[in-house]
Design a protein around this motif. Structure first.
Motif, short mmCIF file in Angstrom:
data_model
loop_
_atom_site.label_atom_id
_atom_site.label_comp_id
_atom_site.label_asym_id
_atom_site.label_seq_id
_atom_site.Cartn_x
_atom_site.Cartn_y
_atom_site.Cartn_z
N PHE A 316 0.83 -1.20 0.00
CA PHE A 316 0.00 0.00 0.00
C PHE A 316 0.87 1.26 0.00
N ALA A 317 1.95 1.24 0.84
CA ALA A 317 2.85 2.40 0.90
C ALA A 317 3.53 2.62 -0.44
N SER A 319 2.35 1.77 -3.34
CA SER A 319 1.35 2.29 -4.27
C SER A 319 1.12 3.78 -4.04
N MET A 320 1.02 4.15 -2.75
CA MET A 320 0.83 5.56 -2.42
C MET A 320 2.03 6.39 -2.85
N ALA A 321 3.24 5.86 -2.60
CA ALA A 321 4.45 6.58 -2.98
C ALA A 321 4.50 6.80 -4.48
N HIS A 322 4.07 5.78 -5.22
CA HIS A 322 4.07 5.90 -6.68
C HIS A 322 3.09 6.99 -7.12
N GLU A 323 1.92 7.01 -6.46
CA GLU A 323 0.92 8.01 -6.82
C GLU A 323 1.37 9.41 -6.43
N ILE A 324 2.08 9.52 -5.30
CA ILE A 324 2.55 10.83 -4.84
C ILE A 324 3.69 11.34 -5.71
N ASN A 325 4.50 10.41 -6.21
CA ASN A 325 5.72 10.79 -6.93
C ASN A 325 5.42 11.63 -8.18
N VAL A 366 9.82 9.26 -0.37
CA VAL A 366 9.09 8.47 -1.36
C VAL A 366 10.02 7.47 -2.04
N THR A 369 10.81 4.65 0.32
CA THR A 369 9.65 3.77 0.47
C THR A 369 9.57 2.79 -0.69
#
Length: 540
Positions: A316-317, A319-325, A366, A369
């Motif tokens: 999940f982290a 996935s979130m890091a990818h989306e935030i990047n 990010v 992570t």
């Protein structure tokens, strides 16, 4: 000539009698034969009519001799068979006439014959009967005979041979040997302490138990012998219906399906167990039962659940890091363009530069992570100093909040064949624990250097040290530091960090040790890890 004759299994000899005495009589349930002459020989002495045997008496004796299911035989002093009844001869696949006139050496294997000859001589020389068990081969299989041998005496009491009666006890002897073998196997299982084996009854009493059972339940053998160990009092009330259902199953089927429950140990704690039992043969109330301690299994299951939770959180982290990047890159570019504007006032420029620094820090978090999540299928050569340095930014915020300082005592030049993401995870666990232990304005020292392993073998390698001047770890907790789910941080700890760190170190064939002190003047904790210089390729 008159002879004495042996009655089967009476171990007594009977002299020839006069006509005035009855030829047969019962005495205490033992049949004793009294005859005028041995039936073993032809009656060549018929001229002495005063000592002759009446035809009907002789026929009766010979009929009894031949009808006996035991093996009855007579030998002279030289060991030659004078007589053998039909049962004994047929057991050897011979007729009585084929045995009479021969010795054991002519019939049996030399070793067997020699042993039996020694027995005959012992009887003849001592003048006393003996009871022995003999072994031989009958019909190609081992056979066991319960044998009584007694001296054969003439009317004057002189020993003139041997009389023997043998009974085939092979079936009972084999049954006994099988029973002893089963008992031996059970005793070995009982003593091996692989399971908690015990003998309970359906009313709650336990009459016998092995050491493993006592270990699981926390009782002593003295408690068991005093009758203080009872399965009904050790069972929590909520398991009563479950026990009764399986007791009924055992009554119907002879055994129950193994099931899980708990016991209350002597100290009041609960232990999860699996149990099962089988009715003892011939009993409707007593069982032989086993229990298995499920504590380790429960911990392993919990470890798997926690590992799955961590893996899920990691995915999940990532996935979130990818989306935030992606938007993070766009914002960073926009700030860069804004800073390129030469007409900005000083305060706005300062704000934008601060924002750019914070975004750079977010970008590093990010990136780390994503590195944590990325799994390698094969080890790669990586520099431990670079791995350590890449992990430090993750704790920048906590270091700032706690006014803590990291002292770096390492530099590039410590390559190791490793799973570098795993090592980053291990280092992060140790630094995170150090931060948890620090007081305000504490220090964490990170050191990487070449050295040798401690202990008997001085293998070259790399030593990584993570030291802090925190409050230290109490003595009572030190032995359990690397156990899964054991934590010194009751509210926030999971008890998996050091366990996972040790697993990663062992995966790299390394060793981890800890020194700690809670002394008021000199306190802190030092974790020291040794990695062989060959890394993952080193022999364990």
């Amino acid at each position: 000539m008159d002879f004495l004759f042996l009655a089967p299994y009476t171990k007594r000899t009977v002299r020839s009698c006069t006509r005035a005495e009855p030829p047969f009589r019962w005495d205490l349930g033992l049949l004793r034969w009294k005859a005028y002459r041995s039936i073993a020989r032809p009656m060549s002495d018929q001229s002495h009519t005063s000592h002759s045997v009446l035809p009907d008496e002789q026929d009766l004796l010979r009929a009894f001799f031949d009808a006996s299911i035991d093996f009855v035989y007579i030998k002279d002093l030289s060991g030659t068979y004078i007589a053998m009844n039909a049962a004994g001869a047929h057991a050897l696949d011979l007729e009585p006439d084929e045995i009479v006139g021969k010795t054991d050496m002519e019939i049996f294997p030399p070793e067997t014959a020699a042993r039996w000859r020694d027995e005959d001589l012992r009887v003849q020389q001592s003048g006393r009967s003996i009871t022995i068990e003999q072994e031989l081969i009958l019909d190609g299989r081992p056979a066991y005979l319960h044998t009584v041998k007694a001296p054969w005496l003439d009317a004057s009491g002189r020993v003139i041979g041997t009389v023997g009666v043998s009974r085939d006890v092979t079936d009972s002897r084999i049954a006994e040997m099988k029973a002893r073998a089963v008992e031996s196997r059970f005793q070995k299982l009982f003593a091996a302490d692989l399971l908690g084996i015990h003998i309970p009854d359906r009313f709650g009493a336990i009459t016998e138990a092995n050491d493993e059972f006592l270990r699981i339940t926390g009782y002593t053998r003295a408690d068991l012998e005093a009758g203080k160990v009872r399965w009904d009092t050790m069972t929590p009330a909520e398991y009563g219906p479950l026990d009764q259902a399986h007791i009924a199953e055992a009554a119907a089927r002879g055994s129950c399906t193994p099931y899980e429950k708990e016991y209350i140990r002597k100290d009041g704690s609960r232990v999860p167990i699996m149990c099962g039992y089988t009715l003892l043969e011939g009993s409707s109330d007593q069982y032989i039962a086993f229990i298995q301690d499920l504590t380790a299994l429960r911990k392993s299951e919990e470890a798997l659940r926690q590992a799955e939770k961590l893996a899920t959180a990691s995915r999940f982290a990532a996935s979130m890091a990818h989306e935030i990047n992606n938007p993070l890159g766009a914002v960073t570019n926009l700030i860069y363009l804004a800073l390129s504007n030469g007409s900005l006032d000083p305060q706005t420029r300062e704000f934008l530069e601060s924002a750019d620094k914070e975004l750079s820090r977010v970008s590093r978090v990010v990136t780390q992570t994503l590195r944590f999540h990325k799994q390698l299928t094969a080890p790669l050569r990586a520099d431990l100093a670079e791995i350590m340095e890449s992990m430090i930014p993750l704790f920048a915020s906590r270091l700032h909040q706690q006014h803590a300082t990291i002292i770096r005592e390492f530099k590039p030049g410590s390559p190791l064949l490793c799973f570098h993401n795993d090592l980053r995870h291990a280092f992060a666990n140790l630094v995170g624990n150090a931060l948890d232990a620090l007081r305000s304005e504490g220090r964490i020292r990170l050191r990487i250097r070449r050295g040798c392993s401690w202990g008997e073998t001085l293998r070259p390698g790399i030593i990584v040290t993570v030291a802090d001047n925190g409050h230290g770890i109490p003595d009572a907790m030190q032995k359990r530091l690397f156990e899964p789910f054991f934590t010194t941080k009751e509210e926030t700890g999971t008890g998996l960090g050091l366990w996972a760190t040790q697993s990663i170190v062992r995966k790299h064939h390394g060793r981890i040790s800890v020194r700690t002190s809670t002394d008021a003047q000199r306190h802190g904790t030092v974790f020291r890890i040794f990695f062989p210089q060959d890394g993952i390729d080193a022999m364990p």
